[in-house]
Write an enzyme that holds these catalytic residues in place. Structure first.
Site, PDB file in Angstrom:
ATOM      1  N   SER A  35       0.755  -1.382  -0.013  1.00 25.62           N
ATOM      2  CA  SER A  35      -0.483  -0.138   0.375  1.00 25.62           C
ATOM      3  C   SER A  35       0.850   1.395   0.136  1.00 25.62           C
ATOM      4  O   SER A  35       0.629   1.661  -0.696  1.00 25.62           O
ATOM      5  CB  SER A  35      -0.707  -0.315   1.121  1.00 25.62           C
ATOM      6  N   LYS A  84      -8.927  -4.599  11.663  1.00 24.08           N
ATOM      7  CA  LYS A  84      -9.861  -3.959  10.528  1.00 24.08           C
ATOM      8  C   LYS A  84     -11.472  -4.051  12.376  1.00 24.08           C
ATOM      9  O   LYS A  84     -12.188  -3.324  11.780  1.00 24.08           O
ATOM     10  CB  LYS A  84     -10.224  -5.298   9.645  1.00 24.08           C
ATOM     11  N   ASN A 105     -11.458  -1.217   6.808  1.00 21.94           N
ATOM     12  CA  ASN A 105     -10.065  -0.548   6.699  1.00 21.94           C
ATOM     13  C   ASN A 105      -9.968   0.356   6.181  1.00 21.94           C
ATOM     14  O   ASN A 105      -8.952   0.344   5.853  1.00 21.94           O
ATOM     15  CB  ASN A 105     -10.217  -2.376   5.510  1.00 21.94           C
ATOM     16  N   ASP A 120     -13.117  -3.263   0.867  1.00 25.06           N
ATOM     17  CA  ASP A 120     -12.995  -4.409   0.101  1.00 25.06           C
ATOM     18  C   ASP A 120     -13.918  -4.765  -0.376  1.00 25.06           C
ATOM     19  O   ASP A 120     -13.496  -6.032  -1.799  1.00 25.06           O
ATOM     20  CB  ASP A 120     -13.033  -5.452   1.404  1.00 25.06           C
ATOM     21  N   GLY A 144     -13.387 -20.036   2.737  1.00 28.06           N
ATOM     22  CA  GLY A 144     -13.192 -19.825   3.396  1.00 28.06           C
ATOM     23  C   GLY A 144     -13.630 -19.148   3.533  1.00 28.06           C
ATOM     24  O   GLY A 144     -15.138 -18.171   3.439  1.00 28.06           O
ATOM     25  N   GLY A 146     -13.197 -16.221   7.091  1.00 23.57           N
ATOM     26  CA  GLY A 146     -12.457 -15.031   7.840  1.00 23.57           C
ATOM     27  C   GLY A 146     -13.062 -13.622   7.007  1.00 23.57           C
ATOM     28  O   GLY A 146     -13.702 -13.253   6.389  1.00 23.57           O
ATOM     29  N   GLY A 147     -12.327 -13.114   7.409  1.00 30.23           N
ATOM     30  CA  GLY A 147     -12.583 -11.148   6.425  1.00 30.23           C
ATOM     31  C   GLY A 147     -12.951 -10.891   5.605  1.00 30.23           C
ATOM     32  O   GLY A 147     -13.785  -9.720   5.636  1.00 30.23           O
ATOM     33  N   ARG A 168     -12.854 -24.511   6.074  1.00 34.62           N
ATOM     34  CA  ARG A 168     -11.809 -25.678   7.262  1.00 34.62           C
ATOM     35  C   ARG A 168     -12.788 -25.734   8.233  1.00 34.62           C
ATOM     36  O   ARG A 168     -13.202 -26.387   8.954  1.00 34.62           O
ATOM     37  CB  ARG A 168     -10.901 -25.206   7.000  1.00 34.62           C
ATOM     38  N   GLU A 171     -18.329 -24.136  11.237  1.00 34.54           N
ATOM     39  CA  GLU A 171     -19.005 -23.300  12.208  1.00 34.54           C
ATOM     40  C   GLU A 171     -18.936 -22.011  11.817  1.00 34.54           C
ATOM     41  O   GLU A 171     -19.756 -20.720  11.732  1.00 34.54           O
ATOM     42  CB  GLU A 171     -18.866 -23.673  13.533  1.00 34.54           C
ATOM     43  N   TYR A 243      -2.604 -12.359  -4.279  1.00 36.32           N
ATOM     44  CA  TYR A 243      -1.923 -11.682  -5.444  1.00 36.32           C
ATOM     45  C   TYR A 243      -0.287 -11.549  -5.405  1.00 36.32           C
ATOM     46  O   TYR A 243       0.254 -11.364  -6.290  1.00 36.32           O
ATOM     47  CB  TYR A 243      -2.208 -10.155  -5.193  1.00 36.32           C
TER      48      TYR A 243
HETATM   49  P1  NAP Z   1      -8.280 -14.540   7.792  1.00 35.87           P
HETATM   50  O1  NAP Z   1      -9.730 -13.845   8.465  1.00 35.87           O
HETATM   51  O2  NAP Z   1      -7.038 -15.315   8.633  1.00 35.87           O
HETATM   52  O3  NAP Z   1      -9.488 -15.634   6.960  1.00 35.87           O
HETATM   53  C1  NAP Z   1      -8.179 -17.181   6.541  1.00 35.87           C
HETATM   54  C2  NAP Z   1      -9.006 -17.625   6.042  1.00 35.87           C
HETATM   55  O4  NAP Z   1      -9.001 -18.865   5.366  1.00 35.87           O
HETATM   56  C3  NAP Z   1     -10.438 -18.892   7.274  1.00 35.87           C
HETATM   57  O5  NAP Z   1     -11.401 -19.025   6.841  1.00 35.87           O
HETATM   58  C4  NAP Z   1      -9.586 -20.096   7.327  1.00 35.87           C
HETATM   59  O6  NAP Z   1     -10.387 -21.086   8.092  1.00 35.87           O
HETATM   60  C5  NAP Z   1      -9.127 -20.135   6.347  1.00 35.87           C
HETATM   61  N1  NAP Z   1      -8.095 -21.127   6.569  1.00 35.87           N
HETATM   62  C6  NAP Z   1      -6.143 -20.664   6.152  1.00 35.87           C
HETATM   63  N2  NAP Z   1      -5.689 -21.720   6.950  1.00 35.87           N
HETATM   64  C7  NAP Z   1      -6.024 -21.905   5.754  1.00 35.87           C
HETATM   65  C8  NAP Z   1      -5.456 -23.743   5.573  1.00 35.87           C
HETATM   66  N3  NAP Z   1      -4.213 -24.123   5.545  1.00 35.87           N
HETATM   67  N4  NAP Z   1      -6.557 -24.741   4.977  1.00 35.87           N
HETATM   68  C9  NAP Z   1      -7.973 -24.412   4.536  1.00 35.87           C
HETATM   69  N5  NAP Z   1      -8.391 -23.373   4.937  1.00 35.87           N
HETATM   70  C10 NAP Z   1      -7.361 -21.999   6.551  1.00 35.87           C
HETATM   71  O7  NAP Z   1      -7.697 -13.633   6.978  1.00 35.87           O
HETATM   72  P2  NAP Z   1      -8.259 -12.628   5.439  1.00 35.87           P
HETATM   73  O8  NAP Z   1      -8.134 -11.572   6.051  1.00 35.87           O
HETATM   74  O9  NAP Z   1      -9.826 -13.193   5.465  1.00 35.87           O
HETATM   75  O10 NAP Z   1      -7.419 -12.827   4.066  1.00 35.87           O
HETATM   76  C11 NAP Z   1      -6.989 -13.907   3.501  1.00 35.87           C
HETATM   77  C12 NAP Z   1      -6.757 -13.684   2.465  1.00 35.87           C
HETATM   78  O11 NAP Z   1      -6.983 -13.107   1.370  1.00 35.87           O
HETATM   79  C13 NAP Z   1      -4.642 -13.554   2.488  1.00 35.87           C
HETATM   80  O12 NAP Z   1      -4.227 -14.516   1.539  1.00 35.87           O
HETATM   81  C14 NAP Z   1      -4.799 -11.789   1.840  1.00 35.87           C
HETATM   82  O13 NAP Z   1      -3.716 -11.249   1.647  1.00 35.87           O
HETATM   83  C15 NAP Z   1      -6.306 -12.350   0.575  1.00 35.87           C
HETATM   84  N6  NAP Z   1      -6.756 -10.824   0.541  1.00 35.87           N
HETATM   85  C16 NAP Z   1      -6.683 -10.079   0.178  1.00 35.87           C
HETATM   86  C17 NAP Z   1      -7.622  -8.897  -0.286  1.00 35.87           C
HETATM   87  C18 NAP Z   1      -7.027  -8.419  -2.054  1.00 35.87           C
HETATM   88  O14 NAP Z   1      -7.386  -6.801  -2.071  1.00 35.87           O
HETATM   89  N7  NAP Z   1      -6.403  -8.981  -2.995  1.00 35.87           N
HETATM   90  C19 NAP Z   1      -7.506  -8.388   0.556  1.00 35.87           C
HETATM   91  C20 NAP Z   1      -7.860  -8.824   1.854  1.00 35.87           C
HETATM   92  C21 NAP Z   1      -7.784 -10.305   2.017  1.00 35.87           C
HETATM   93  P3  NAP Z   1     -10.159 -21.317   9.983  1.00 35.87           P
HETATM   94  O15 NAP Z   1     -11.956 -20.215   9.789  1.00 35.87           O
HETATM   95  O16 NAP Z   1     -10.360 -22.419   9.605  1.00 35.87           O
HETATM   96  O17 NAP Z   1      -9.670 -20.493  10.437  1.00 35.87           O
END
Ligand code: NAP
Length: 299
Positions: A35, A84, A105, A120, A144, A146-147, A168, A171, A243
């Site tokens: 950024s 966030k 964010n 986002d 997935g 997550g956030g 994964r 819940e 990316y």
């Molecule tokens: P986060 O909140 O930590 O969430 C991660 C997610 O991935 C959770 O659902 C987690 O599952 C799952 N996960 C993690 N490790 C795993 C594994 N080994 N096997 C299966 N599932 C797994 O992270 P986030 O903020 O959402 O970010 C996720 C990705 O998106 C990152 O790579 C980030 O760089 C990318 N991203 C990109 C942008 C963009 O602008 N392009 C913006 C935001 C994020 P559990 O719930 O089971 O832990």
């Protein structure tokens, strides 16, 4: 190709004067963020006396950091992992987008108070259109919960025909599906476990797959959320939020099947562009921002 030198990356650096308006990114860790060069290249391109700096903030110190930015006269900041949700709780006012996603964010520090926004979902929407993957009427499979998935599902909920969230930890997918179904949504939203059996069941009707897990991201570059022995559906466009690197294992699987693919750079650039526009009230030079990200990611 000639490797970049410090001089050749000069266009990505901030110019600092006594009058410079300051913004930055709060993260922990933050040193790999693209950024700062993305925004500084945009400020330079438009001749704006602004600068964007990395702000390493320990999670427990977010309240002090946000108060400090206000005291130091910053115009705003971005928040990245893991801040966030905390930023969401620290602001005086939230935009509808931040409220819908449940996370902020982007911070805008105004005389009347702190505004929390989330760029986002809009960034993802703009990136999907740019990749020629309009979500309208699609059956989307989101990997997935997550956030980032919250923003993606929020963006898809009002345009796709159906959204299935596979995670994964199933819940968490169910909690997200429940939260998003409560909001005004035209799509039907389901949840399930991210395993071979469930993927194979939904693969037959999916026409858009979105990876929001870090599988494929450096250093997990050989990993993919899609099992190697499960054929990727040819008809399903694949948007990978990762990316770094831009060509992930999942994108290789989708491309080999003949599906349309896109990496996450478009979302990164467009979420940044929307924050830039909120702070400066000027149209963002999107192509300059994209070129800056590419220059940094290629080094
Ligand atoms: P986060 O909140 O930590 O969430 C991660 C997610 O991935 C959770 O659902 C987690 O599952 C799952 N996960 C993690 N490790 C795993 C594994 N080994 N096997 C299966 N599932 C797994 O992270 P986030 O903020 O959402 O970010 C996720 C990705 O998106 C990152 O790579 C980030 O760089 C990318 N991203 C990109 C942008 C963009 O602008 N392009 C913006 C935001 C994020 P559990 O719930 O089971 O832990």
């Amino acid at each position: 190709m000639t490797p970049p030198t410090l001089d050749s990356l000069d266009w990505l650096r901030p110019n600092l004067l006594g009058s410079t308006k300051m913004v930055g990114v709060m993260g922990w860790p933050v040193e790999h963020s693209v950024s700062p060069p993305m925004h500084n290249a945009a400020f330079r391109h438009l001749g704006l006396d602004w600068a964007y700096v990395p702000l390493p903030v320990r999670p427990a110190e977010m309240p002090e950091a946000v108060a400090g930015l206000r005291a130091l006269g910053f115009v705003g900041a971005n928040a990245t992992v893991p801040h966030k949700r905390m930023l969401y709780d620290l602001v005086d006012e939230l935009t509808p987008a931040a409220r819908a996603i449940g996370a902020a964010n982007t911070l805008h520090i105004r005389p009347k108070g702190l505004l929390g926004h989330n760029t986002d979902a809009a960034g993802f929407q703009r990136a999907l259109r740019e990749a020629d993957m309009p979500p309208e009427g699609r059956h989307a499979l989101v990997l997935g919960a997550g956030g980032a998935a919250r923003a993606v599902v929020c963006a898809l909920a009002t345009s796709a025909a159906s959204v299935t969230i596979l995670n994964r930890t199933p819940e968490k997918a169910e909690i997200l599906a429940d939260a998003m179904s409560a909001a005004p949504a035209s799509a039907s939203i389901e949840a399930g476990p991210l395993d071979r059996k469930t993927l194979s069941r939904y693969a037959t009707r999916a026409d858009l797959v979105v990876n929001t897990t870090p599988l494929g991201m450096w250093p997990q570059v050989e990993r993919s959320p899609w099992p190697q022995d499960l054929p990727y559906p040819r008809e399903a466009s694949c948007y990978d939020l990762v990316y770094n690197p831009r060509q992930t294992q999942l994108l290789r699987q989708a491309q080999a099947a003949g599906a349309a693919i896109s990496d996450g750079l478009g979302m990164l650039v467009h979420q940044g562009a929307e924050a830039f526009e909120l702070w400066t009230q000027q149209p963002a030079p999107v192509e300059v921002m994209r070129a800056a990200c590419e220059a940094v990611l290629d080094t």
